[in-house]
Enzyme design. Structure first.
Site, short mmCIF file in Angstrom:
data_model
loop_
_atom_site.label_atom_id
_atom_site.label_comp_id
_atom_site.label_asym_id
_atom_site.label_seq_id
_atom_site.Cartn_x
_atom_site.Cartn_y
_atom_site.Cartn_z
N ASN A 209 -28.57 20.36 13.08
CA ASN A 209 -29.21 21.29 12.16
C ASN A 209 -29.55 22.58 12.90
O ASN A 209 -29.25 22.71 14.08
CB ASN A 209 -30.46 20.64 11.54
CG ASN A 209 -31.41 20.17 12.60
OD1 ASN A 209 -31.95 20.95 13.37
ND2 ASN A 209 -31.60 18.86 12.69
N ASP A 279 -31.93 12.72 9.72
CA ASP A 279 -32.30 11.60 8.87
C ASP A 279 -31.14 10.60 8.74
O ASP A 279 -31.36 9.44 8.41
CB ASP A 279 -32.69 12.11 7.47
CG ASP A 279 -34.00 12.88 7.51
OD1 ASP A 279 -34.91 12.44 8.23
OD2 ASP A 279 -34.12 13.92 6.83
N LYS A 289 -10.82 11.07 19.28
CA LYS A 289 -10.94 12.20 18.35
C LYS A 289 -10.25 11.85 17.02
O LYS A 289 -9.12 11.37 17.02
CB LYS A 289 -10.30 13.44 18.98
CG LYS A 289 -10.46 14.66 18.14
CD LYS A 289 -9.74 15.85 18.73
CE LYS A 289 -9.65 16.95 17.68
NZ LYS A 289 -8.67 17.96 18.00
N PHE A 330 -44.34 17.66 11.04
CA PHE A 330 -43.94 18.94 10.46
C PHE A 330 -43.19 18.68 9.16
O PHE A 330 -42.53 17.65 9.04
CB PHE A 330 -43.04 19.71 11.43
CG PHE A 330 -43.81 20.57 12.39
CD1 PHE A 330 -44.59 19.99 13.38
CD2 PHE A 330 -43.78 21.95 12.28
CE1 PHE A 330 -45.32 20.78 14.26
CE2 PHE A 330 -44.50 22.75 13.16
CZ PHE A 330 -45.27 22.17 14.14
N LYS A 344 -45.95 13.26 2.26
CA LYS A 344 -45.48 12.83 3.59
C LYS A 344 -46.67 12.42 4.47
O LYS A 344 -46.61 11.46 5.20
CB LYS A 344 -44.73 13.97 4.28
CG LYS A 344 -43.25 14.00 3.96
CD LYS A 344 -42.55 15.11 4.73
CE LYS A 344 -41.59 15.81 3.79
NZ LYS A 344 -41.01 17.03 4.35
N LYS A 348 -46.54 8.61 5.69
CA LYS A 348 -46.31 8.34 7.11
C LYS A 348 -47.61 8.05 7.85
O LYS A 348 -47.61 7.87 9.06
CB LYS A 348 -45.57 9.51 7.76
CG LYS A 348 -44.21 9.80 7.13
CD LYS A 348 -43.32 10.63 8.03
CE LYS A 348 -42.05 11.02 7.29
NZ LYS A 348 -41.00 11.52 8.18
N1 CTP Z 1 -39.22 12.72 11.62
C1 CTP Z 1 -39.21 11.64 12.45
N2 CTP Z 1 -38.13 10.80 12.50
C2 CTP Z 1 -37.07 11.01 11.69
C3 CTP Z 1 -37.08 12.11 10.82
C4 CTP Z 1 -38.18 12.95 10.81
O1 CTP Z 1 -40.18 11.43 13.16
N3 CTP Z 1 -36.04 10.20 11.76
C5 CTP Z 1 -40.39 13.61 11.62
C6 CTP Z 1 -40.09 15.06 11.91
O2 CTP Z 1 -40.16 15.33 13.30
C7 CTP Z 1 -41.17 15.78 11.14
C8 CTP Z 1 -41.39 14.90 9.94
O3 CTP Z 1 -40.94 13.61 10.32
O4 CTP Z 1 -42.37 15.82 11.86
C9 CTP Z 1 -40.59 15.39 8.78
O5 CTP Z 1 -40.62 14.41 7.81
P1 CTP Z 1 -39.35 14.13 6.90
O6 CTP Z 1 -39.76 13.15 5.86
O7 CTP Z 1 -38.16 13.84 7.68
O8 CTP Z 1 -39.22 15.51 6.30
P2 CTP Z 1 -38.01 16.05 5.66
O9 CTP Z 1 -36.79 15.74 6.43
O10 CTP Z 1 -38.34 17.45 5.41
O11 CTP Z 1 -38.07 15.14 4.35
P3 CTP Z 1 -37.00 15.09 3.20
O12 CTP Z 1 -35.74 14.78 3.90
O13 CTP Z 1 -37.49 13.99 2.36
O14 CTP Z 1 -37.07 16.42 2.59
#
Ligand code: CTP
Length: 413
Positions: A209, A279, A289, A330, A344, A348
């Site tokens: 990303n 995610d 490859k 975040f 969130k 969490k």
């Molecule tokens: N985070 C984490 N582990 C993951 C993904 C995210 O610890 N595998 C943490 C990120 O570092 C951040 C927070 O979770 O602090 C973000 O939450 P998340 O639910 O992943 O937010 P988004 O990706 O914005 O959610 P969504 O995909 O539902 O929009």
């Protein structure tokens, strides 16, 4: 950043003395009032006029210079200064400082100094490693002076080893750290994550990303300035790790999960997850490859482990002081920022979530500023119940946003 701050630079006889000209110039550019004191030996390596030209102040060498405007310059500087940095600090001056010897302008001023003193040892490896030098350095630590660890590298004596004065940027950072922030995180252990993760598809490609890591690195730097013991677990970025932090580079979400879990298992006061963790990752990483075939391709993805959620789910064993590890996440949104972020926070089981809207000007990836809303569980509410407190911060540099976040965390750990 250093407007109205007075910085005293003490320079001793070492080849690295010339590098302090660069540091003096950087400090002046930050609007500091810079006063340079040299030992007589230092003047063999660089002329005082260099510093007088750069700082606009008289460079002090002798204790009883008849041209002094103020008879007791060492005392007045000692009272006026916000910080004194002795760099490069020779073994000889370190020995004198350790024993309260004041036989020249530099050591006399150091003895009269009421502000914090930073010492950057620079010498030949053997001199540095000698028991007596190490004992003297330890003594300085006991006397509340902060030692800037020497770097490893090629030394003027032709050998390679420890004893090299760090680059001026590192010294500048130490000065910032000493005078900019109160030490409200002294003795606290904080784990911070930063940057993106990379999820391999095959040996050539990966999914990632736009995160640059700037916010997380700013948090690590500011936490360090506030006296914390910082571990920075970072995905791949183009940034230089801040000085004085334990740096743990990782690539994938899985590696970040393992490192964060391992480093928070022991006594840990706070975890700040500013990393943009993937995610999803490819279900399988192709060994070779993947060659193109046809017009379309499908990559099957599976969920990664949610690091924060897993920390939030753990029982969160109270630490030595009876408090639980503070968890800060975040949340980056493009719509319904407040509502989604509050969800969130609850889901969490976090103490605080830092929310931003990617569509707001000055917020998000790559830029040096951020516009955030801090959403925290407020357990100090008098009626005993837990409520959610929402605080919108104005547009600030990422360094200032980091400080504002940490300032609030410091009150709760
Ligand atoms: N985070 C984490 N582990 C993951 C993904 C995210 O610890 N595998 C943490 C990120 O570092 C951040 C927070 O979770 O602090 C973000 O939450 P998340 O639910 O992943 O937010 P988004 O990706 O914005 O959610 P969504 O995909 O539902 O929009």
């Amino acid at each position: 950043m250093l407007k109205d701050k007075t910085v005293v630079l003490g320079i001793t006889g070492s080849i690295a003395a010339y590098k302090i000209a660069n540091l003096a110039s950087m400090l002046v550019k930050q609007h500091a009032d810079v006063h340079v004191i040299m030992t007589k030996n230092a003047t063999n390596f660089i002329h005082p006029i260099t510093f007088e030209t750069l700082t606009g102040n008289k460079c002090l060498v002798e204790t009883f210079d008849r041209n002094f405007e103020f008879q007791v310059e060492h005392v007045s500087l000692g009272e006026r200064a916000d910080v004194m940095l002795i760099a490069p600090a020779s073994a000889n001056v370190i020995a004198k400082l350790a024993h309260g010897i004041a036989d020249d302008m530099l050591t006399t001023t150091a003895l009269a100094m009421t502000a914090p003193i930073l010492v950057s040892p620079a010498m030949n490896t053997h001199m540095y490693e000698k028991k007596i030098t190490q004992e003297n350095i330890e003594k300085l630590r006991d006397l509340d002076m902060r030692i800037i660890e020497p770097a490893n590298g090629y030394l003027a004596c032709g050998t390679t080893g420890v004893g090299k004065m760090p680059e001026p940027e590192v010294l500048l950072d130490a000065i910032y750290g000493e005078i900019l922030r109160p030490k409200t995180l002294g003795g606290k252990k904080i784990v911070i994550t930063a940057g993106p993760t990379q999820e391999a598809i095959d040996p050539v490609r990966y999914i990632t990303n736009h995160s640059t890591g700037k916010m997380g690195y700013a948090l690590a730097r500011q936490a360090r300035y506030m006296g914390a013991d910082v571990t920075l677990v970072s995905g791949p970025t183009a940034l230089e790790p801040p000085a004085g932090v334990t740096f743990v580079p990782v690539v994938s979400a899985k590696e970040m999960y393992q490192e964060v879990t391992a480093r928070t298992a022991e006594d840990c006061d706070a975890v700040i997850m500013s990393a943009a963790v993937a995610d999803y990752r490819p279900t399988r990483i192709a060994e070779e490859k993947i060659k193109k075939s046809g017009d379309a391709a499908v990559i099957e993805l599976e969920r990664t482990d949610d690091i924060l959620a897993s920390l939030g789910q753990q029982e969160r064993v109270p630490r030595v002081n009876g408090k639980k590890t503070f968890l800060c996440g975040f949340s980056m949104e493009t719509e319904n920022m407040l509502e989604n972020s509050k969800k969130k926070l609850a889901k969490k089981n976090l103490d605080m979530i830092v929310a931003n809207n990617l569509k707001t000007a000055g917020a998000g990836f790559g830029v040096d500023t951020n516009v955030v809303t801090l959403i925290s569980r407020d357990s100090d509410i008098e009626n005993g119940g837990e409520e959610v407190r929402v605080e919108e911060l104005p547009i600030l540099s990422k360094e200032e946003v980091a400080y504002e976040i940490l300032r609030r965390i410091a009150k709760n750990i």
